[in-house]
Enzyme design. Structure first.
Site, mmCIF file in Angstrom:
data_model
loop_
_atom_site.group_PDB
_atom_site.id
_atom_site.type_symbol
_atom_site.label_atom_id
_atom_site.label_comp_id
_atom_site.label_asym_id
_atom_site.label_seq_id
_atom_site.Cartn_x
_atom_site.Cartn_y
_atom_site.Cartn_z
ATOM 1 N N GLY A 13 -83.943 -55.519 -102.196
ATOM 2 C CA GLY A 13 -83.476 -56.154 -100.972
ATOM 3 C C GLY A 13 -83.209 -55.117 -99.895
ATOM 4 N N LEU A 14 -82.341 -55.476 -98.946
ATOM 5 C CA LEU A 14 -81.981 -54.517 -97.892
ATOM 6 C C LEU A 14 -80.907 -53.610 -98.475
ATOM 7 C CD1 LEU A 14 -82.157 -53.494 -94.979
ATOM 8 C CD2 LEU A 14 -80.482 -55.208 -94.342
ATOM 9 N N HIS A 15 -81.333 -52.609 -99.278
ATOM 10 C CA HIS A 15 -80.328 -51.812 -99.982
ATOM 11 C C HIS A 15 -79.801 -50.682 -99.109
ATOM 12 C CE1 HIS A 15 -83.388 -48.810 -101.455
ATOM 13 N NE2 HIS A 15 -84.147 -49.830 -101.181
ATOM 14 N N ALA A 16 -78.822 -49.982 -99.650
ATOM 15 C CA ALA A 16 -77.991 -49.116 -98.816
ATOM 16 C C ALA A 16 -78.757 -48.066 -98.012
ATOM 17 C CB ALA A 16 -76.936 -48.439 -99.682
ATOM 18 N N TYR B 123 -77.235 -55.215 -107.183
ATOM 19 C CA TYR B 123 -77.323 -53.948 -106.456
ATOM 20 C C TYR B 123 -76.129 -53.755 -105.521
ATOM 21 C CZ TYR B 123 -78.653 -50.395 -103.212
ATOM 22 O OH TYR B 123 -78.621 -49.279 -102.440
#
Lengths: 85, 540
Positions: A13-16, B123
């Site tokens: 996904g839109l990870h860090a 996550y």
């Protein structure tokens, strides 16, 4: 005002890390940049707010860009999304 | 003067100020402040200092591991500077008149709680660690708490009870003159790290690191396994002389950088380097190594919040291959588990981790993790001479499975027209089973590398991390030497090359034994290469 949408392709996904890069990129423009998805909306220049949306793979995100440099901002954002996410 | 006795883990002499490291939690005392504006100013000052720490950490990670993994620190820096975080702290301080440490810890915890509650997003859930981490960082600055390992500003003797592999990997060692630990053993990770970068170390002193010693003068005698605190002048002078002599000797070794590694009668042996990060590779080049005999890929996995990506790994392997400029770089695939752990792997707690899920076993059970690494290795092979090596092999079946997965990766790359070089494939011989079966295993691979640390531990059934074993553990056990002899013989019958990559490879008492047995190469930590070369050139 210019809008475009993009479906997140990245497994995480839109990870860090890309979120951080996105904020960096967005902060380089004077236009207001808002990102909207099914979980709500956030200022694309604010990392925590962006992360709080918890955007996952397959999410459709909509960018709304308004300001003097909106055209350049959209071009840069679209390219960034395609490359990183 | 106080004298502390321990075990010598890395030779050398260090003279300098003592810095005590305690990985203690900050205890937050909650109280009300009279001047909230001033308290908020304190927060801003501490935050900016923390930001500077992160900038330094990023630069360090850049040079140690490559660009992508360094991004984590940039991300943390952005979180620190985020207006939402600042607002949360400000509300607490100005609204509730809370003290800054409390407000920071609360803001961090609230955010961490928010993220850990994202149940459908594993996550993001794990990001809670980042928020705890950044609030801890500011809290430490606010409380003037003990040093942060990442930022050591002056040359020091670092004293600690013990250091975890995660702590050691993050540490900026440029200003560390010596390590002194209360626990640990000569084969613990701190000890191995110290040897690999050439820092003096004394371990297992049995003494608790006391912050009262901060700033006191210390002498660490790595050869004698001794630490002297507040030494008298004449002793200090004696050691300063010793240190000078030691440095002079080091200088004379420099001349051996470009000469070949042969004995007087012309017998040859390769001298390779063991490396644990890119800085080590640079050191290996500086010491005139003939190649990298063991590239410990774990550093890419340990001390991380998540798996390293294929790109991140590729960049590191490519960099190593390029730095070695055509000389062989043997990359050992993931050797995690047992004493080296990464939380995101979700390894269950094991009764006996040394004999459980580790190394090749994790890779064969999770082929995706394995394939990501293999792809990165093969792609990097287009930029130099890279070989791949599988750890913890016990059977021909495991070798077969690992090779098959490698073949699949090669095919996938070829199908996508992605370039790769010729990659030799080898295995570690570090279990008695592999040594006993070495004649059969030799038919399957291009090279062996004998990992003497684990081979010794598994042959003698003695835990190398257990300081109490020191008295029983014969490092030159004839049982192990016999297994080595047998492995080399079996390998050479099948034209398979054999190297030694464990600690025994650097043991000058065994150099002649290895040369007599026609071992092809010894792989040792970079700082050992020149003295070992000198030793070999003096042998018949």
């Amino acid at each position: 005002m210019v809008q475009f949408s993009y479906v997140i392709n990245d497994e995480l996904g839109l990870h860090a890390r890309p979120a951080g890069l996105l904020v960096k990129l967005a902060s380089g423009f004077t236009s207001t940049i808002t990102l909207k998805c099914e979980n709500g909306e956030a200022d694309a220049k604010r990392l925590i707010a962006l992360m709080k949306l918890g955007i996952q793979k397959g999410s459709n995100v909509q960018f709304t860009v308004a300001g003097d440099d909106e055209k350049e901002a959209v071009a840069a954002l679209e390219q960034f999304m395609k490359e990183k996410l | 003067m106080e004298e502390i006795k321990g075990q010598s883990a890395a030779e050398g002499i260090a003279i300098g100020k003592i810095l005590v490291y305690k990985n203690q939690q900050i205890t937050v005392d909650e109280h009300k402040v009279d001047d909230p504006d001033k308290e908020f100013e304190r927060f801003i000052t501490a935050r900016d200092k923390s930001v500077n720490e992160l900038v330094r950490l990023k630069e360090l990670a850049d040079s140690k591991t490559g660009k992508e993994s360094a991004e984590i620190f940039t991300m943390q820096k952005m979180l620190l500077l985020d207006p939402d975080f600042e607002d949360a702290v400000k509300d607490e301080i100005t609204g509730q008149h809370s003290n800054a440490v409390f407000a920071v810890k609360k803001a961090g915890k609230d955010l961490a709680d928010f993220f850990s509650a994202m149940e459908d997003n594993e996550y993001m859930q794990q990001r809670c660690a980042d928020f705890l981490d950044i609030s801890d960082r500011i809290a430490r600055v606010l409380e003037n708490a003990d040093c942060n390992l990442n930022t050591i500003d002056e040359p020091v003797i670092l004293m600690a009870d013990d250091l975890t592999p995660g702590e050691t990997i993050q540490m900026d060692t440029t200003n560390v003159l010596a390590f002194v630990t209360g626990g640990g053993s000569v084969n613990s990770h701190t000890a191995i790290l110290a040897r690999s970068i050439g820092i003096t170390a004394v371990v297992n002193t049995g003494i608790e690191a006391d912050t009262k010693l901060n700033g006191h003068m210390g002498i660490v005698d790595g050869d004698g396994g001794m630490v002297l605190i507040d030494p008298e002048d004449e002793i200090l002078e004696k050691y300063e002389e010793k240190l000078k002599k030691y440095n002079d000797e080091k200088k004379s070794l420099e001349e051996l950088k470009t000469v070949s590694t042969v004995t007087r009668s012309g017998r040859k042996i390769g001298l390779y380097a063991n490396v644990g990060n890119i800085q080590d590779v640079v050191r290996a080049v500086d010491s005139g190594a003939d190649g990298i005999g063991l590239f410990r890929s774990e550093f890419l996995y340990i001390g991380k919040a998540d798996f390293p990506s294929e790109e991140e790994q590729f960049e590191s392997y490519k960099k190593a291959a390029e730095l070695m400029n055509g000389k062989e770089v043997i990359i050992r695939t993931l050797d995690i588990g047992a004493d080296k752990k990464a939380d995101y792997l979700n390894l269950g707690k094991e009764e006996n981790p040394a004999m459980g899920m580790r190394a090749i076993r994790i890779c064969l059970k999770n082929p995706e993790i394995f394939k990501t690494q293999l792809r990165a290795i093969y792609r990097a092979s287009a930029f130099g001479t890279i070989s791949v090596m599988f750890p913890m092999i016990t059977s021909a079946n495991e070798v077969g499975r690992a090779l098959q997965i490698t073949d699949e990766v090669k095919k996938e790359l070829s199908d996508k027209s992605i370039r790769y070089g010729e990659v030799k494939r080898g295995i570690m011989i570090e279990t008695p089973a592999a040594a006993v079966m070495s004649d059969v295993l030799a038919e399957k691979v291009d090279f062996f590398s004998i990992g003497t640390n684990d081979l010794t531990q598994y042959t003698l059934a003695m835990d190398r991390q257990n300081p109490e074993m020191s008295e029983f553990l014969d490092t030159h056990s004839p049982a192990v030497l016999r297994l080595i002899e047998m492995t080399v013989r079996n390998a050479h019958e099948k034209n398979v090359k054999v190297g030694i990559c464990g600690e025994l490879g650097a043991d000058p008492k065994l150099t002649e034994f290895f040369i007599n047995n026609e071992v092809d190469d010894l792989s040792v930590s970079a700082p050992k290469i020149l003295s070992l070369r000198k030793h070999i050139r003096e042998l018949e």
